[in-house]
Structure formats: structure tokens, C-alpha cells
Design a protein around this motif. Sequence first.
Motif, short mmCIF file in Angstrom:
data_model
loop_
_atom_site.label_atom_id
_atom_site.label_comp_id
_atom_site.label_asym_id
_atom_site.label_seq_id
_atom_site.Cartn_x
_atom_site.Cartn_y
_atom_site.Cartn_z
N PHE A 1 0.84 -1.20 0.00
CA PHE A 1 0.00 0.00 0.00
C PHE A 1 0.87 1.25 0.00
O PHE A 1 0.65 2.19 -0.76
N LEU A 2 1.90 1.23 0.83
CA LEU A 2 2.76 2.41 0.97
C LEU A 2 3.49 2.69 -0.33
O LEU A 2 3.58 3.84 -0.78
N LEU B 1 1.36 4.17 -3.07
CA LEU B 1 0.97 5.57 -2.90
C LEU B 1 1.82 6.48 -3.78
O LEU B 1 1.37 7.54 -4.21
N ILE C 1 15.69 7.63 -10.46
CA ILE C 1 17.16 7.63 -10.36
C ILE C 1 17.69 8.52 -11.47
O ILE C 1 17.34 8.34 -12.63
N ILE C 2 18.49 9.48 -11.07
CA ILE C 2 19.04 10.38 -12.08
C ILE C 2 20.33 9.79 -12.63
O ILE C 2 21.21 9.38 -11.85
N ASP D 1 7.14 8.96 -6.89
CA ASP D 1 7.54 9.51 -5.60
C ASP D 1 8.56 8.57 -4.94
O ASP D 1 8.23 7.43 -4.62
N LEU E 1 9.96 8.80 -1.98
CA LEU E 1 9.91 8.74 -0.52
C LEU E 1 9.30 7.44 -0.02
O LEU E 1 9.89 6.77 0.83
N PRO E 2 8.11 7.02 -0.53
CA PRO E 2 7.54 5.77 -0.03
C PRO E 2 8.46 4.58 -0.25
O PRO E 2 8.47 3.65 0.55
N LEU F 1 10.74 4.54 2.55
CA LEU F 1 10.04 4.11 3.76
C LEU F 1 9.83 2.60 3.75
O LEU F 1 10.01 1.93 4.76
#
Lengths: 160, 505, 115
Positions: free
Chosen positions: C40-41, C44, C54-55, C70, C72-73, C76
Motif C-alpha cells: 500500500f505504501l 501511494l 534515479i538520475i 515519488d 519517498l515511499p 520508507l
Amino acid sequence: MKGMTIIVKTITRWVKLFIFLFGIYVTLTGHLSPGGGFAGGVILACSFILLTLAYGKEYALSRLSLKTAKSLDSIGALIFLLTALIGMWVTNVFFDNVLQKLFPGTDFMLYSSGFIPLYNIGICLKVGAPLFVTFIVMAAMRIRINDKGEREIIQEEEEE
Amino acid sequence: MMNSILPLFVAIPLGASFLIALVSRKRKLPADIIANLSTLSLLVLSIIIFQARGVYKIGGWLPPAGINWVLDGFSNLFLVIINLISICATVFSIKYMKHYTGVYKYYSLFLLMTAGMNGVVLTGDMFNLFVFLEIASIASYALVAFGGEHEELEASFKYLVLGSLGSILILLGIALVYGMTGYLNMASISKAISSSGIGQVHIFAALLFITGFGIKAALVPFHSWLPDAHPSAPAPISAMLSGVLIKAIGIYSLIRIFFNVFGMNSIFGGMLIGIGILSMVIGVFLAVGQWDLKRLLAYHSISQMGYVILGIGLGGFIIANGGSLIVASLAFLGGLFHLLNHSVFKSLLFLCSGSIENATGTRQLKEMGGLLKKMPVTGTTCTIASLSIAGVPPFNGFWSKLIIVIAAMQAGYYIIGFVTILVSFVTLVSFLKVMRYSLWGPVSGILANVKESPVLMVLPLVLLALLCIGMGVIALPGVTEVVLKPAIEVLVRGAEYAGYVFSQL
Amino acid sequence: MVFALCFVLFLTGLYCILTKKNTVKIIIGLSIMEAGVNLFLVLLGYKNDGVVPIIDRSTDIVHFLAYSVDPLPQALVLTSIVIGLGTIALGIALCMRLYVKYGTFDIAEIRRLKG
């Protein structure tokens, strides 16, 4: 554990080094490409787990004893903490990437992000060593029935 | 000053923990020294920065992208409690853990748990809170099983399953909040929620948080692991678990999230009051019938946590309903003061039980008797703590309970006040039983050769007992302003948290 | 729709914890629940036609900013997987110790604590 057949042993002998090197590669280039300390540590642990499976526990432990692995675990964590504290010592900010600020590297090169490869090495040790220890301790646990009819764990490793 | 000290609250115990695991595997002495020095330095540091306030940016990154730590009155209060009980527990451990093997593992886990709790109370970031909470919880699962006997393992398994269930629910709540607001920083979330208002998903997340942190704090519908887990651990760990862990990772996080992140409203306040009363009543009635000393104490922990949640929920409820701020801050004062008192007298009681168990080899009340004569210091301190938890006047427990009752009466909730007094009486009865069977009466035959515990075990007992006697002072007007008022302000002005954090950057 | 499937996974794990009597199966249930939450995370942060965050040297920054998912998730989830690994390793170790002491994996027979 006596180990597996000759086929497995031969192939293991060939690939173990490559797996090990791949683990180091993933760890050291963690700031440039996918991967990093966690993945690299798991791959490193996997190379030792493969040795355990193919050759038996004694062989793997002769290469990396449980005591060393436990020490590496603590050393990894301490590397991580010390690099964080260096930032605090120099600029008074915890986890400050001082090295990057003082000696900025070129982007996309191996040296390009200050402390981050050091963090990755710390994490790699912290993840890899305990994973190996956990595998050995869990996979190699044997139970025997003692004289009183109670079950007890055979202490594989005499830890004082 | 704050900038150079704040990270040490996590760095010192983590470093000491790994250092002990590295250097002290063979001998016990270095582990003792490192652990005691680190907890002592933590206590000193927490007292030094008691008046400091501010926001600390980890790695210099600004929120909402970076993690920030927030030091306000509420965090300061918890830091002092955590580190005070840690030092008492480590000093007590020196002699108590003599008979166990692998003491370095014990200290290592102990310090990890301390690091986790310090991190939880300092952090201003939801996911960071989750990580520290898991560090503290996983260390505590392992510590409960430290003895390695039947009961310890069973209790630890039960605790692990329920505790991980709580963690997963908290993680789901954090994921929902992140999905709704796009932030993980508490201040940013608070700002986003106050501008968008509370929707259905927020309420679902809030319920997940109540369940998750309720499991961690052993509030009543979720309490079943506590009476097994807390008595099974070694005594200093029981003192830590009951004294601070359930408060730091349960009550603190619950309060922080409801008052500062979601904002208090009357539904949440009512729920807290309901849970508080349930915990208070059910905990104490389950405690009365117990004959195992540590199990009895564990049930009382549930009941006393009920007081804390009741006091704080009452304050929040009054504010949300537009009641008088003075009554609300009185309720907060009662709740927080009781929290402070409970961590002192409950850890004292658990350490006393450890001292008794160490000397007599039993925890069953029926097998004890006359310990006041045999072990004068332990007996006296145990008496003081029992009177204190039962709410007998000169001791600290009385004042905090009195304040909660007064607040309930002034707010017009007479039934709540009455129930609180009733529970206090039942607590008194229960502890009269403890004193009657263990401390007073004739010395039972098998205990004839019992001696007082060694000095290092008695020292923390005496220190905590002195605090029990002296802490009534905190309720006096001049002292409250310094000690508890900053924490109460954080709760009363819960909605201003986001503004405070952003103004400090 | 995808979120509902995560929730189904979550509930499967919960069902497993609540009904199974085997200690190891309870730990497996915990890990299923955790997988549901992690899924789920990480979902999101998903975007349609998203690119990997990734650059590289050849990355077009404008396109990257518009289409990258995104990150960030993902960070996490990595953290929470590690935490889950720790919990589950500890849980399995406890199961093994319980087997040594009680000779069974059945929680109905592991009950010395009462009251």
C-alpha cells in the motif's frame, strides 16, 4: 552438515567469488545506481550462505567465524554512528555530510557524495553479518533429549 | 547549547550498546561500567537541557523534506523520566544480573531500548517515530524473553505478536496520513489537516493510531499481553517496561498525535476518557485477585495508565467543548503529574519485587511474610511506594489523584470523580494485601535466613523512595511553573504546534 | 482498486493471525500483513507512465521531474521491510525456543501463564 554433491561444490567454487565481488560493487556504488548498503550486505551474506549450503557449516565458519561476524555487526553500526558524529563535531549538525561540503566531488563519479559510501559500508556490515549469523544459528540448531527427558539445544558454538 | 546536546540522546546509548557488544563479550565489568556511565550522562544531559526549547534539523535538511527533532516542554518532561528510571535500573542491574549469562546482550538491548525511547520523544517526524518505536519495541520483546524459561518465552511470543500487530496498524495509519496530506513531518501534517479539516480517512487513520498505540500502551481492550510480559522480564526491565516504555511509546505518541497533529476534538477526547475509565476500573479489579507480586503490579500499571489517559482526555474534552481553560489545565496537570509519579513509584515497586525475589527466591505473596524485619530498607521503600500508589496523603500519588478528582468535579463530571475515588480505594485494599502478606506479620520458616540486598541494589530503591516522598512538592504553585507547566502548555495550545515548529526553523 | 487488493492482503494476514493455532503460521500471518501495508505504501507513490526515480547522466531533467514516481515511499518501505525482517527473525527464534521448551508449535498447548 556434510555438504552437497560434487556438481554443486564445483559451481559454488566458481561463482562464490563473483557473488562476493558483486556484493561489494553494489555496496560501493550505492549512491550512483540502485542498490546500496542493504542490498550489498544481503548479497555478501548470500555468498556465505551459499558456501554453507554447498560445503557445510564447518567450511563456512572456517572462513568467517561467528565471533568475527558478530564483531563486524557492531563495527558496522559504529562506523555509521561515527560518521554521523563527525558531522556533529565539525559543523555541530548531526549527520551533516561535511566531506561533501568541504571536498565536493564530480557528479556521477565514484567519489561524488562525501560520506554516503561510508554509510553504505556501515550498513552493509550491519546487514550482512547478522543475516549470516541468523542463518547459521537458525539453520544449524539441533535439539537433543537429555538424560532427564527434557529437550535442550546443543550448543554449537561455545560462547564462554 | 541545544544543538550540541540533542543528538547525543540517541547517539550515546546506541554507541554504548554496540560498544558493549564489541568489547565486553567475555567479562561483565566493562559492560557494567559503560552502561552505567552512559545512562548517568544521559540523565545529566536531560537535566541540563530541561529549560531548552527548539527544533533540530538532522543533517541540516529543512522540513518537510528532512527529519526534524522538536524539543518542547512535553519532550523535556519525558526525557527526564526516561533517563531517571534508566539510571536506577542500570545501577540495580549490576548486582541483580549477576546470575544470568550473556549480560552484555542484556545491556546492549537495554541501551537500544533507551535509545529508541529517547528518539520517540524527541522526533517530529511520523516515520522517524515509527522507526524509533520499533527499535524500542523489538529490544523489549527480546528483553522479556531474556530468562529463556517457559513463561518468559511464552510471554515474549504473545507480546511480540500483539506488539507487531500494533506496529503494523501504526504503519498503515502513517501510510494513510501520508497519502492524504503528502507529508510525514508532524508540523506539516498538522498544518495540512487544520486547513483541510478532518475527513473520513483521517478518522480511520486516527482509529488505527488509537488501536496501535493502545496496544503499545496496554490500554484496556488491548491489554492482554501486559500482565504476562511485564512480570516475566528481569526486574530492572519490568521497571523500565512499566515505568517508562508504555508511557514513552504508547501514551506519549498517542498524546502527541492527537493533540498536536490531528488536533483535539470532542470525539477523540470522549474516546480517551472512555478508554481511561475502562482501563482504570478493569485493571484494578483484575489486580485485586492476584497472588503473584509482579503480576499484581503489572495489572496496577494498566489501572494507573487509565488515570493518566483519563486526566489528559478530560482536559482535551473540556477544551474541545469550549470549557474553561483553567479546569482543562488542571486536568492536564493531574494526568501528567500522575504519569511522572507513576513512573517513579511503579519502577520502585518492581525494583523492590526484584530485590525480594533475589533474596527469597519467590514471587508468591503467600510464601512471604515479615520481610520488613528481615530486609528493612527494601521493606520500608516498598511500603512507601505502596502507600504512594494507593494515594495515601503525604506521598506523591495522593496529590496527582486529588488533582484529577478536583478537575473532574469542577468540570461537572461527578461520576468520573466518584469512579476515580472508588478505584483509588480498591488500589489501597490491594496494596494493603501486599503489605499484610509480604512485609508485616511473622517471618515464615523458609525465609529465616533472608538477608538485605547488597548496597548497589538498595541505592536506587532509596533514591526513588525519597522522590516518592518529596515529589508532592511539584504540585505547589511555584514549582509547577518550572516542571510541569511547559508540558501543559504544549497540550493546552495543541493547535499551535505547527506554528511553533516553523517559527523555530 | 489496487488499494482494495492491498487491504485484502492485510485482512488475509489478520485472519491468519486470529485463527491459526501454529506459532510459525502466526508469524507468517504477521509477515503477510506487513507485506500488505508495504505494498500500500509503495503504491501511494505510483504514477501512470512513471519513470524510475534515479538520475543518470543521460536523464532529461524536465521529463524526469514531470514523470518520476515519488521516491519517498520506496525509502520508507525499504526501512519497514528491514524492521519487519528483524521482527520476524526474532519471532521465528522465539518459536524455535518455544518448541525446545514445550515440544509443540500449538499455541493451545503453550499456556502456562494464566490469570
